[in-house]
Enzyme design. Structure first.
Site, PDB file in Angstrom:
ATOM      1  N   GLN A 268       5.327-123.900   9.962  1.00 16.47           N
ATOM      2  CA  GLN A 268       6.711-124.241   9.652  1.00 16.47           C
ATOM      3  C   GLN A 268       7.677-123.607  10.635  1.00 16.47           C
ATOM      4  O   GLN A 268       8.691-124.193  11.002  1.00 16.47           O
ATOM      5  CB  GLN A 268       7.055-123.821   8.220  1.00 16.47           C
ATOM      6  CG  GLN A 268       6.293-124.585   7.165  1.00 16.47           C
ATOM      7  CD  GLN A 268       6.345-126.093   7.381  1.00 16.47           C
ATOM      8  OE1 GLN A 268       7.416-126.702   7.299  1.00 16.47           O
ATOM      9  NE2 GLN A 268       5.206-126.711   7.657  1.00 16.47           N
ATOM     10  N   HIS A 271       8.939-125.559  13.712  1.00 18.78           N
ATOM     11  CA  HIS A 271       9.900-126.664  13.608  1.00 18.78           C
ATOM     12  C   HIS A 271      11.203-126.317  14.324  1.00 18.78           C
ATOM     13  O   HIS A 271      11.676-127.064  15.168  1.00 18.78           O
ATOM     14  CB  HIS A 271      10.185-127.003  12.147  1.00 18.78           C
ATOM     15  CG  HIS A 271       9.197-127.942  11.540  1.00 18.78           C
ATOM     16  ND1 HIS A 271       9.060-129.243  11.940  1.00 18.78           N
ATOM     17  CD2 HIS A 271       8.280-127.766  10.550  1.00 18.78           C
ATOM     18  CE1 HIS A 271       8.111-129.831  11.240  1.00 18.78           C
ATOM     19  NE2 HIS A 271       7.618-128.959  10.382  1.00 18.78           N
ATOM     20  N   GLU A 336       9.996-125.346  -0.439  1.00 18.84           N
ATOM     21  CA  GLU A 336       9.606-126.714  -0.098  1.00 18.84           C
ATOM     22  C   GLU A 336       8.079-126.853  -0.150  1.00 18.84           C
ATOM     23  O   GLU A 336       7.537-127.728  -0.821  1.00 18.84           O
ATOM     24  CB  GLU A 336      10.128-127.047   1.302  1.00 18.84           C
ATOM     25  CG  GLU A 336       9.757-128.431   1.796  1.00 18.84           C
ATOM     26  CD  GLU A 336      10.144-128.653   3.248  1.00 18.84           C
ATOM     27  OE1 GLU A 336      10.175-129.818   3.669  1.00 18.84           O
ATOM     28  OE2 GLU A 336      10.403-127.656   3.970  1.00 18.84           O
ATOM     29  N   HIS A 337       7.386-125.991   0.576  1.00 13.40           N
ATOM     30  CA  HIS A 337       5.920-125.973   0.590  1.00 13.40           C
ATOM     31  C   HIS A 337       5.437-124.640   0.018  1.00 13.40           C
ATOM     32  O   HIS A 337       5.888-123.588   0.461  1.00 13.40           O
ATOM     33  CB  HIS A 337       5.366-126.099   2.010  1.00 13.40           C
ATOM     34  CG  HIS A 337       5.890-127.274   2.781  1.00 13.40           C
ATOM     35  ND1 HIS A 337       6.924-127.167   3.691  1.00 13.40           N
ATOM     36  CD2 HIS A 337       5.515-128.580   2.776  1.00 13.40           C
ATOM     37  CE1 HIS A 337       7.161-128.353   4.223  1.00 13.40           C
ATOM     38  NE2 HIS A 337       6.335-129.235   3.681  1.00 13.40           N
ATOM     39  N   ASP A 370       1.351-132.692   5.330  1.00 14.33           N
ATOM     40  CA  ASP A 370       2.330-133.306   6.231  1.00 14.33           C
ATOM     41  C   ASP A 370       1.852-134.652   6.757  1.00 14.33           C
ATOM     42  O   ASP A 370       2.666-135.546   7.014  1.00 14.33           O
ATOM     43  CB  ASP A 370       2.599-132.385   7.431  1.00 14.33           C
ATOM     44  CG  ASP A 370       3.717-131.392   7.154  1.00 14.33           C
ATOM     45  OD1 ASP A 370       4.389-131.517   6.118  1.00 14.33           O
ATOM     46  OD2 ASP A 370       3.909-130.495   7.990  1.00 14.33           O
ATOM     47  N   HIS A 429      35.455-152.677 -30.302  1.00 13.98           N
ATOM     48  CA  HIS A 429      34.037-152.320 -30.393  1.00 13.98           C
ATOM     49  C   HIS A 429      33.551-152.482 -31.843  1.00 13.98           C
ATOM     50  O   HIS A 429      32.490-153.067 -32.100  1.00 13.98           O
ATOM     51  CB  HIS A 429      33.827-150.868 -29.959  1.00 13.98           C
ATOM     52  CG  HIS A 429      33.782-150.657 -28.472  1.00 13.98           C
ATOM     53  ND1 HIS A 429      34.862-150.837 -27.670  1.00 13.98           N
ATOM     54  CD2 HIS A 429      32.754-150.274 -27.651  1.00 13.98           C
ATOM     55  CE1 HIS A 429      34.527-150.575 -26.413  1.00 13.98           C
ATOM     56  NE2 HIS A 429      33.256-150.229 -26.377  1.00 13.98           N
TER      57      HIS A 429
END
Length: 438
Positions: A268, A271, A336-337, A370, A429
């Site tokens: 990660q 990235h 996230e992971h 991934d 109504h």
């Protein structure tokens, strides 16, 4: 000078742990004001001038100066040609990954994406009708890197959901088209594809132009301009999420080879500099082993400089009192992971409530998710896994309630509705319900 990566070393027994922990997690999603204004201008321009504006911005930002939009649309023949020209090993890998992604999302559709109804004792029918969106747009990043996996992860669940048209946009700076991305579009069943990117591509999808059709929803990651544009067009169209920097949290008991965990943290960190990699472990000696592995393996990595900046700036190796405490901290982070790198991952999985995706066991590297495991890799970031889910078939469907009240049912429901409507001061109504009463 030797490149080093120094993740923060934290311990939950330290009196300063909470302050250090919060400081390491902090990341601002606020977009630069200048970017926000520029994006607003681009969106308004594309909404007003359509194709002409898209062509101008594509020439300015991507260096792609063409006579008309026809030159920016990729034909199905081009996608097929790209598939045919990539190496056989890539073709095989792409098709295998697509099969697994499709299989997972087909199972997901069966589990949660079907219409249903029932009749109660008086014959009234109640239910839910599930229908796919008519047309969606998928944004695929281009430029510095190419992401064929993003094509699969966005297009395949849309296809499985039954979406009528899938429109792909991908920037191609200087006109450089990535064959693997085009091949992935072919394999995933993309309907139309355009070589445009940035805020102008989001605007074209959201508002429609003379050439690019207006979509119902936009999914897929992008840079700050893309994220800002997606936020601004939400409401005109649906969006999947606003993605922050990538994250991985490894919850380890010390039984996995330290080199494996170090590389998972790298996966990660490579990235970008804002990506976050965190290790939670109750074994201090093992944390030392992981740090040693980081130092040893880092020089081998082509993106070593990015990894080093990410780990030093946002990474952390956290010594916990126990695996139970590690699970508690993981839930606070809502990563996230989340890798559960343990001899018995199923012992800890019930304690884990918040994560985009949970990877169980030493052999389950995040990178498999991934690319080819099957579940979607578009995941909530920045703690939003507390209330958000991975991209899935359900993102490309909508639900309509079904109500068919029988004559007998109207006699019961009409009285209830009328009473409540009078209480709210809504006479029409109440009268509409009462007119059905015998």
């Amino acid at each position: 000078m030797k490149l080093t990566a120094a993740p923060a070393r934290l311990s939950t027994v330290s009196a300063t742990f909470e302050a250090e922990f919060k400081a390491r997690l902090h990341w601002s999603a606020d977009t630069d004001a200048a970017i926000e204004q520029r994006v607003a201008d681009i969106l308004a321009d594309v909404q007003q001038r359509g194709d002409a504006a898209v062509l101008e911005y594509t020439a300015r930002f991507d260096g792609l100066d063409v006579a008309g939009m026809g030159e920016l649309e990729l034909t199905q023949a081009e996608l097929k040609a790209a598939f045919d020209t990539i190496p056989a090993a890539q073709r095989s890998a792409l098709e295998a990954a697509a099969r697994r992604v499709r299989s997972y999302h087909e199972a997901q559709k069966k589990a949660s994406g079907e219409s249903w109804s029932y009749r109660d004792e008086d014959g009234t029918l109640l239910g839910q009708k599930v229908t796919p969106l008519d047309r969606v747009g998928i944004y695929v990043p281009g430029g510095k890197a190419a992401y064929p996996s993003s094509v699969l992860m966005n297009a395949i669940p849309a296809h499985v959901a039954g979406v009528g048209e899938i429109i792909m946009v991908v920037p191609t700076p200087k006109g450089e088209k990535n064959a693997l991305v085009l091949a992935a579009a072919y394999v995933a069943g993309v309907t139309r594809a355009f070589t445009i990117g940035g805020a102008q591509a989001v605007a074209a999808l959201a508002y429609g132009t003379q050439t690019v059709p207006k979509v119902d929803k936009i999914t897929g990651p992008g840079n700050a301009y893309v994220a800002s544009a997606k936020k601004r067009v939400f409401g005109t169209v649906g969006i999947d999420m606003i993605a922050g920097p990538s994250e991985i949290l490894v919850l380890a008991d010390g039984s996995t080879p330290a080199d494996w965990v170090a590389m998972d943290l790298f996966s990660q960190a490579e990235h970008d500099e804002l990506a976050q990699s965190i290790l939670l472990c109750p074994d201090a000696a093992y944390i030392d082993e992981v740090q040693a592995a980081i130092d040893r393996l880092l020089p081998e990595m082509p993106r070593a400089e990015i990894i080093a900046k990410s780990l030093t700036g946002r990474g952390a190796l956290i010594h916990t009192r126990s695996m139970e405490e590690a699970c508690e901290i993981s839930n606070r982070i809502a990563p996230e992971h989340l890798e559960v790198s343990s001899r018995d991952p199923h012992k800890w999985e019930p304690l884990l409530k918040h994560a985009g995706a949970i990877f169980l066991g030493a052999y389950t590297s995040e990178s498999l998710g991934d690319y080819c495991a099957g579940p979607n890799h578009v995941l909530p970031t920045s703690g939003t896994a507390r209330f958000s889910s991975p991209l899935g078939v359900y993102d490309f469907q909508k639900r309509s309630s079904l109500i068919e009240v029988s004559e007998a049912g109207a006699q019961v429901l009409g009285k209830i509705a009328a009473e409540l409507a009078y209480g709210e001061g809504l006479q029409a109504h109440a009268r509409a319900a009462e007119m059905r009463l015998k």
